[in-house]
Design an enzyme around this catalytic site. Structure first.
Site, PDB file in Angstrom:
ATOM      1  N   ASN A 217       0.862  -1.260   0.086  1.00  0.00           N
ATOM      2  CA  ASN A 217      -0.079   0.034  -0.027  1.00  0.00           C
ATOM      3  C   ASN A 217       0.844   1.176  -0.143  1.00  0.00           C
ATOM      4  O   ASN A 217       2.136   1.009  -0.078  1.00  0.00           O
ATOM      5  CB  ASN A 217      -1.081  -0.001   1.221  1.00  0.00           C
ATOM      6  CG  ASN A 217      -0.239   0.028   2.336  1.00  0.00           C
ATOM      7  OD1 ASN A 217       0.588   0.683   2.940  1.00  0.00           O
ATOM      8  ND2 ASN A 217      -0.280  -1.439   3.311  1.00  0.00           N
ATOM      9  N   GLY A 280      -0.948   0.959  17.156  1.00  0.00           N
ATOM     10  CA  GLY A 280      -1.084   0.186  15.804  1.00  0.00           C
ATOM     11  C   GLY A 280      -1.115   1.409  14.619  1.00  0.00           C
ATOM     12  O   GLY A 280      -2.190   1.582  14.124  1.00  0.00           O
ATOM     13  N   CYS A 281       0.025   1.885  13.876  1.00  0.00           N
ATOM     14  CA  CYS A 281      -0.067   2.936  13.063  1.00  0.00           C
ATOM     15  C   CYS A 281       0.217   2.297  11.584  1.00  0.00           C
ATOM     16  O   CYS A 281       0.118   2.988  10.577  1.00  0.00           O
ATOM     17  CB  CYS A 281       1.019   4.053  13.534  1.00  0.00           C
ATOM     18  SG  CYS A 281       0.695   5.677  12.393  1.00  0.00           S
ATOM     19  N   ALA A 282       0.852   1.163  11.574  1.00  0.00           N
ATOM     20  CA  ALA A 282       1.091   0.452  10.465  1.00  0.00           C
ATOM     21  C   ALA A 282      -0.075   0.334   9.402  1.00  0.00           C
ATOM     22  O   ALA A 282      -1.136  -0.010   9.992  1.00  0.00           O
ATOM     23  CB  ALA A 282       1.862  -0.942  10.557  1.00  0.00           C
ATOM     24  N   ASP A 286      -4.508  -6.662   4.643  1.00  0.00           N
ATOM     25  CA  ASP A 286      -5.403  -7.489   4.989  1.00  0.00           C
ATOM     26  C   ASP A 286      -5.348  -8.992   4.830  1.00  0.00           C
ATOM     27  O   ASP A 286      -5.801  -9.944   5.221  1.00  0.00           O
ATOM     28  CB  ASP A 286      -6.888  -6.781   4.696  1.00  0.00           C
ATOM     29  CG  ASP A 286      -7.092  -5.629   5.524  1.00  0.00           C
ATOM     30  OD1 ASP A 286      -6.674  -5.399   6.679  1.00  0.00           O
ATOM     31  OD2 ASP A 286      -7.852  -4.517   4.825  1.00  0.00           O
ATOM     32  N   LYS A 296       9.744 -16.078 -10.643  1.00  0.00           N
ATOM     33  CA  LYS A 296       8.902 -15.220 -11.216  1.00  0.00           C
ATOM     34  C   LYS A 296       7.962 -15.728 -12.233  1.00  0.00           C
ATOM     35  O   LYS A 296       8.117 -16.559 -13.144  1.00  0.00           O
ATOM     36  CB  LYS A 296       9.939 -14.179 -11.859  1.00  0.00           C
ATOM     37  CG  LYS A 296       9.212 -13.251 -12.486  1.00  0.00           C
ATOM     38  CD  LYS A 296      10.234 -12.163 -13.380  1.00  0.00           C
ATOM     39  CE  LYS A 296       9.620 -11.176 -14.278  1.00  0.00           C
ATOM     40  NZ  LYS A 296      10.327 -10.190 -14.951  1.00  0.00           N
ATOM     41  N   PRO A 314      -3.232 -12.068   9.846  1.00  0.00           N
ATOM     42  CA  PRO A 314      -3.728 -11.863  11.138  1.00  0.00           C
ATOM     43  C   PRO A 314      -4.189 -10.384  11.770  1.00  0.00           C
ATOM     44  O   PRO A 314      -3.356  -9.666  10.916  1.00  0.00           O
ATOM     45  CB  PRO A 314      -2.684 -12.536  12.049  1.00  0.00           C
ATOM     46  CG  PRO A 314      -1.368 -12.340  11.162  1.00  0.00           C
ATOM     47  CD  PRO A 314      -2.196 -12.661   9.967  1.00  0.00           C
ATOM     48  N   ASP A 315      -4.995  -9.987  12.447  1.00  0.00           N
ATOM     49  CA  ASP A 315      -5.368  -8.819  12.902  1.00  0.00           C
ATOM     50  C   ASP A 315      -4.633  -8.254  13.933  1.00  0.00           C
ATOM     51  O   ASP A 315      -4.979  -8.818  15.206  1.00  0.00           O
ATOM     52  CB  ASP A 315      -6.987  -8.713  13.193  1.00  0.00           C
ATOM     53  CG  ASP A 315      -7.294  -7.326  13.180  1.00  0.00           C
ATOM     54  OD1 ASP A 315      -6.878  -6.377  13.965  1.00  0.00           O
ATOM     55  OD2 ASP A 315      -8.328  -7.119  13.017  1.00  0.00           O
ATOM     56  N   PHE A 332      -5.378   3.064  14.301  1.00  0.00           N
ATOM     57  CA  PHE A 332      -5.512   3.965  13.454  1.00  0.00           C
ATOM     58  C   PHE A 332      -6.705   3.817  12.609  1.00  0.00           C
ATOM     59  O   PHE A 332      -6.656   2.224  12.148  1.00  0.00           O
ATOM     60  CB  PHE A 332      -4.212   4.589  12.691  1.00  0.00           C
ATOM     61  CG  PHE A 332      -3.358   5.390  13.222  1.00  0.00           C
ATOM     62  CD1 PHE A 332      -3.417   6.625  12.573  1.00  0.00           C
ATOM     63  CD2 PHE A 332      -2.835   5.174  14.555  1.00  0.00           C
ATOM     64  CE1 PHE A 332      -2.579   7.632  13.161  1.00  0.00           C
ATOM     65  CE2 PHE A 332      -1.893   6.399  14.983  1.00  0.00           C
ATOM     66  CZ  PHE A 332      -1.798   7.470  14.477  1.00  0.00           C
TER      67      PHE A 332
END
Length: 412
Positions: A217, A280-282, A286, A296, A314-315, A332
């Site tokens: 992301n 938890g700012c990272a 998901d 490749k 994992p959450d 966050f």
């Protein structure tokens, strides 16, 4: 008895309109048992009189670097040795600049250089001045030197502007000092979070598709790194668990580098035993690819594009918040719509103490930007942070956590 009992506090008063609040500040400090002596700059006298400060402190106010009535005409050395703490309130933009660059041509700036006592400042200035690059550069330098900041607060200012720059209320300044472990003379500065440990996640995670490609992301890690620096500046031990970034490790922070969500969870769990606050700012992926290709994946002519089978990661935030002896857990929520509603849902669903919600669809803030705006939400409170630098936002968030954390601790 409070920890301010019998502490020698040297109160430096500079030329901002908030100086009119300092007689009340002196009174509040003395209520906690502190011994207070006042030093004024010339411009401070335009807003409050030496006589009023003498009346509430019980000491003659000092304002002259070359005072012939002081100890062998060396009053600055006498005061520098006397102080257990130097508190500058209000601290104007000019004062912060003078301290940053080591000026010593008036009594207050000389005392800062001549004393081994910790220094704490309560800034007060127009909101545009506080946001100015020159001021923020000075603030960053002073943070790195261990000078503690109380405020500034956001609100309506004397000039009619609204924003950050108001001096913290005298009652709240005293509360902030009561949350600090004030050292003896000769010690280095200590701050609000002395003796506490933060574990903070930052940056993106990467989930491999093959040895070349991955799912990720836009997170730069800037917000998490700013939080780590702000917590360290406030006296905390900080462990930063970071996904891949190009950022330098914040000063005084222990950094653990990871790549995937599973690696980040493992690293976090290894640090939870001594963790008081988890942020938890990272921006954690998901999902990950169920079967990572060994080599490749080649694009074959006229072939169908590969189909990726994804499984849920994992959450991390939920796992920490719902663990045994869970730390104070802050999450966050990066949203593109229904900001408050989605954030509150996440707060309740994951059993967090606090959540920071920001709208990443807004241009020029959020991912990869140096600025952000946010809502700080808990189950019974809400605070709006206008657009500001991520450094400023980190300081505001750490301050908001402190108010909530120590209030909760005092009630339990």
């Amino acid at each position: 008895m409070t920890q301010l009992q019998n502490k020698n506090i040297l109160l430096g008063i500079t030329g901002g309109i908030a100086a009119y609040k300092t007689p009340d500040l002196v009174r509040r400090l003395r209520e906690q048992g502190a011994v207070v002596r006042c030093v004024m700059t010339e411009s401070a006298k335009a807003f409050v009189t030496p006589l009023s400060l003498q009346a509430v402190s019980g000491f003659t106010v000092s304002d002259d670097l070359l005072d012939p009535t002081a100890e062998a005409a060396m009053g600055h050395i006498e005061l520098a040795r006397w102080a257990d703490l130097i508190l500058i309130a209000p601290a104007t933009a000019n004062t912060l600049a003078r301290i940053t660059h080591g000026f010593a041509d008036d009594l207050l700036s000389t005392l800062v250089l001549a004393s081994k006592a910790p220094v704490c400042v309560a800034p007060a200035m127009n909101q545009q001045m506080w946001a100015a690059t020159a001021v923020q550069n000075n603030v960053s330098i002073l943070h790195e030197r261990g000078i503690a900041f109380i405020g500034p607060e956001s609100g309506e200012q004397a000039c009619g502007d609204i924003g950050y720059g108001r001096m913290t209320d005298p009652t709240d300044i005293v509360k902030a000092l009561l949350n600090e472990k004030l050292p003896d003379n000769g010690s280095t500065a200590s701050c609000t979070w002395q003796g506490k440990t933060f574990v903070i996640t930052a940056g993106p995670t990467r989930e491999a598709i093959d040895p070349v490609r991955y799912i990720s992301n836009h997170s730069s890690g800037k917000m998490g790194y700013a939080l780590a620096q702000a917590a360290a500046n406030a006296g905390a031990k900080v462990v930063l668990v970071s996904g891949p970034t190009q950022l330098a490790t914040p000063k005084g922070v222990q950094r653990i580098d990871v790549e995937t969500a599973e690696q980040m969870l493992t690293a976090v769990q290894q640090q939870l035993t001594d963790c008081d606050v988890f942020i938890g700012c990272a921006a954690v992926s998901d999902y990950r690819v169920e079967d990572i290709a060994e080599h490749k994946i080649k694009k074959e002519q006229n072939s169908e594009p590969p189909k990726l089978s994804l499984v849920q990661n994992p959450d991390i935030l939920k796992t920490v918040a719902q663990s045994a002896n869970a730390p104070f857990t802050v999450g966050f929520a990066a949203e593109t719509q229904n900001l408050k509603e989605n954030a509150l849902s996440k707060l309740q669903r994951k059993q967090l103490q606090m959540i920071i919600a920001n709208d990443v669809s807004e241009p020029h803030q959020g991912f990869n930007s140096d600025q952000n705006s946010a809502l700080i939400l808990s189950k019974d409170s809400e605070q709006s942070l206008p657009t500001m630098s991520k450094h400023d936002m980190a300081v505001a968030i750490i301050d908001a956590i402190a108010k909530r954390y120590f209030d909760t601790s005092n009630r339990s």
